[in-house]
Scaffold this active site. Sequence first.
Site, PDB file in Angstrom:
ATOM      1  N   ASN A  10       0.868  -1.183   0.000  1.00  0.00           N
ATOM      2  CA  ASN A  10       0.000   0.000   0.000  1.00  0.00           C
ATOM      3  C   ASN A  10       0.900   1.228   0.000  1.00  0.00           C
ATOM      4  O   ASN A  10       1.517   1.538   1.010  1.00  0.00           O
ATOM      5  CB  ASN A  10      -0.891  -0.041   1.248  1.00  0.00           C
ATOM      6  CG  ASN A  10      -1.743   1.216   1.395  1.00  0.00           C
ATOM      7  OD1 ASN A  10      -1.804   2.039   0.480  1.00  0.00           O
ATOM      8  ND2 ASN A  10      -2.391   1.357   2.540  1.00  0.00           N
ATOM      9  N   LYS A  12      -0.012   4.224  -0.150  1.00  0.00           N
ATOM     10  CA  LYS A  12      -0.685   5.384   0.465  1.00  0.00           C
ATOM     11  C   LYS A  12      -0.501   6.610  -0.443  1.00  0.00           C
ATOM     12  O   LYS A  12      -0.471   6.448  -1.666  1.00  0.00           O
ATOM     13  CB  LYS A  12      -0.158   5.600   1.888  1.00  0.00           C
ATOM     14  CG  LYS A  12      -0.226   4.303   2.722  1.00  0.00           C
ATOM     15  CD  LYS A  12       0.008   4.496   4.169  1.00  0.00           C
ATOM     16  CE  LYS A  12      -0.094   3.152   4.878  1.00  0.00           C
ATOM     17  NZ  LYS A  12       0.028   3.250   6.322  1.00  0.00           N
ATOM     18  N   HIS A  96      -9.386   1.173   5.038  1.00  0.00           N
ATOM     19  CA  HIS A  96      -8.109   1.342   5.754  1.00  0.00           C
ATOM     20  C   HIS A  96      -8.334   2.261   6.963  1.00  0.00           C
ATOM     21  O   HIS A  96      -9.149   3.185   6.904  1.00  0.00           O
ATOM     22  CB  HIS A  96      -7.059   1.932   4.808  1.00  0.00           C
ATOM     23  CG  HIS A  96      -5.681   1.873   5.373  1.00  0.00           C
ATOM     24  ND1 HIS A  96      -5.233   2.790   6.305  1.00  0.00           N
ATOM     25  CD2 HIS A  96      -4.669   0.994   5.177  1.00  0.00           C
ATOM     26  CE1 HIS A  96      -3.990   2.461   6.638  1.00  0.00           C
ATOM     27  NE2 HIS A  96      -3.630   1.380   5.981  1.00  0.00           N
ATOM     28  N   GLU A  98      -6.733   4.651   8.015  1.00  0.00           N
ATOM     29  CA  GLU A  98      -6.550   6.076   7.706  1.00  0.00           C
ATOM     30  C   GLU A  98      -7.792   6.649   7.045  1.00  0.00           C
ATOM     31  O   GLU A  98      -8.155   7.809   7.273  1.00  0.00           O
ATOM     32  CB  GLU A  98      -5.294   6.254   6.822  1.00  0.00           C
ATOM     33  CG  GLU A  98      -4.023   5.994   7.631  1.00  0.00           C
ATOM     34  CD  GLU A  98      -2.871   5.406   6.850  1.00  0.00           C
ATOM     35  OE1 GLU A  98      -2.889   5.447   5.603  1.00  0.00           O
ATOM     36  OE2 GLU A  98      -1.934   4.880   7.501  1.00  0.00           O
ATOM     37  N   GLU A 168      -4.916  -4.896  10.646  1.00  0.00           N
ATOM     38  CA  GLU A 168      -3.888  -3.875  10.834  1.00  0.00           C
ATOM     39  C   GLU A 168      -4.133  -3.130  12.146  1.00  0.00           C
ATOM     40  O   GLU A 168      -4.917  -2.164  12.182  1.00  0.00           O
ATOM     41  CB  GLU A 168      -3.933  -2.863   9.683  1.00  0.00           C
ATOM     42  CG  GLU A 168      -3.654  -3.457   8.325  1.00  0.00           C
ATOM     43  CD  GLU A 168      -3.107  -2.417   7.357  1.00  0.00           C
ATOM     44  OE1 GLU A 168      -2.037  -2.652   6.813  1.00  0.00           O
ATOM     45  OE2 GLU A 168      -3.742  -1.366   7.183  1.00  0.00           O
ATOM     46  N   GLY A 174       3.020   2.294  10.796  1.00  0.00           N
ATOM     47  CA  GLY A 174       3.951   3.416  10.642  1.00  0.00           C
ATOM     48  C   GLY A 174       4.717   3.757  11.908  1.00  0.00           C
ATOM     49  O   GLY A 174       5.360   4.802  11.989  1.00  0.00           O
ATOM     50  N   SER A 214       3.933  -2.068  10.095  1.00  0.00           N
ATOM     51  CA  SER A 214       5.396  -2.093  10.227  1.00  0.00           C
ATOM     52  C   SER A 214       6.030  -3.425   9.824  1.00  0.00           C
ATOM     53  O   SER A 214       7.013  -3.843  10.423  1.00  0.00           O
ATOM     54  CB  SER A 214       5.807  -1.716  11.662  1.00  0.00           C
ATOM     55  OG  SER A 214       5.386  -0.399  11.965  1.00  0.00           O
TER      56      SER A 214
HETATM   57  P1  13P Z   1       3.364   0.454   7.585  1.00  0.00           P
HETATM   58  O1  13P Z   1       3.875  -0.834   6.973  1.00  0.00           O
HETATM   59  O2  13P Z   1       4.069   1.671   7.070  1.00  0.00           O
HETATM   60  O3  13P Z   1       3.303   0.375   9.078  1.00  0.00           O
HETATM   61  O4  13P Z   1       1.852   0.626   7.068  1.00  0.00           O
HETATM   62  C1  13P Z   1       0.965  -0.423   7.222  1.00  0.00           C
HETATM   63  C2  13P Z   1      -0.292  -0.095   6.508  1.00  0.00           C
HETATM   64  O5  13P Z   1      -1.069   0.723   6.946  1.00  0.00           O
HETATM   65  C3  13P Z   1      -0.548  -0.795   5.223  1.00  0.00           C
HETATM   66  O6  13P Z   1      -1.851  -0.574   4.795  1.00  0.00           O
END
Ligand code: 13P
Length: 252
Positions: A10, A12, A96, A98, A168, A174, A214
Amino acid sequence: MPRRPIIAGNWKMNKTVAEAKELVNEFIPLVNGVGDVDIVLCPPATALQFVTSAVKDTNIDVGSQNVHWEDSGAFTGEIAPPMLKELGVKYAIIGHSERREYFGETDEGVNKRARAALKADIIPIICVGESLETREKGDYLGFVAGQVKAALNGFSNEEIGKLVIAYEPIWAIGTGKTATFEQAEEVCAHIRKIVADIADKSAADAIRIQYGGSVKPATIAGLMEKENVDGALVGGAALKANDFSQIVKFKG
Ligand code: 13P
């Protein structure tokens, strides 16, 4: 029944088309010949057209980061399933954390988006996961179960078997703080149990459950050893061709 692993990146809100070109051109040869894993790149909408054409005739598939539930209409800023289908997009990340946190997406909307995607033959990657606060309060399994039940509302058992769910935990996204392998397995196993309860055993055996948060080259093998972890949804490490290729090649 062995489930086929699925590793998705992803991106983002990262990578212009020019940057996507660099990343994808470096990545394609690194995973050439990997045949036993579904490999998915989820670039921002502006790079979907480039990435779908660049990976045509390779072992790589493409996913969007969202999808709307209507086929067209007055929904400024949204993308409809037929628009993605036209480009050759095979998967869509839906719900997601976010999107839920910053853009007000609800369990009901996640369900509508997922149903529309599957109807258009786009495989939903439905994201669920608890905040640090919910984890510390203790009922994170109940919270995640609620998200899963809401997301799967109205799907047939057969349809449920085709879906991908990404667990997740928000506290691991992150932050560099990967869930332990046992923490990932605990929740992924619970999700499979919920699917068996609301659908049936064959749906629960077929549905693929990813861990996300992560994930790094150093942690993927331990995660993939867990019985109920069928793949990963990778953020930061998917922005580097070398790191992401190592994650895809977790079997060594
Ligand atoms: P990270 O791997 O940067 O922690 O992000 C995970 C994520 O939100 C994937 O959708």
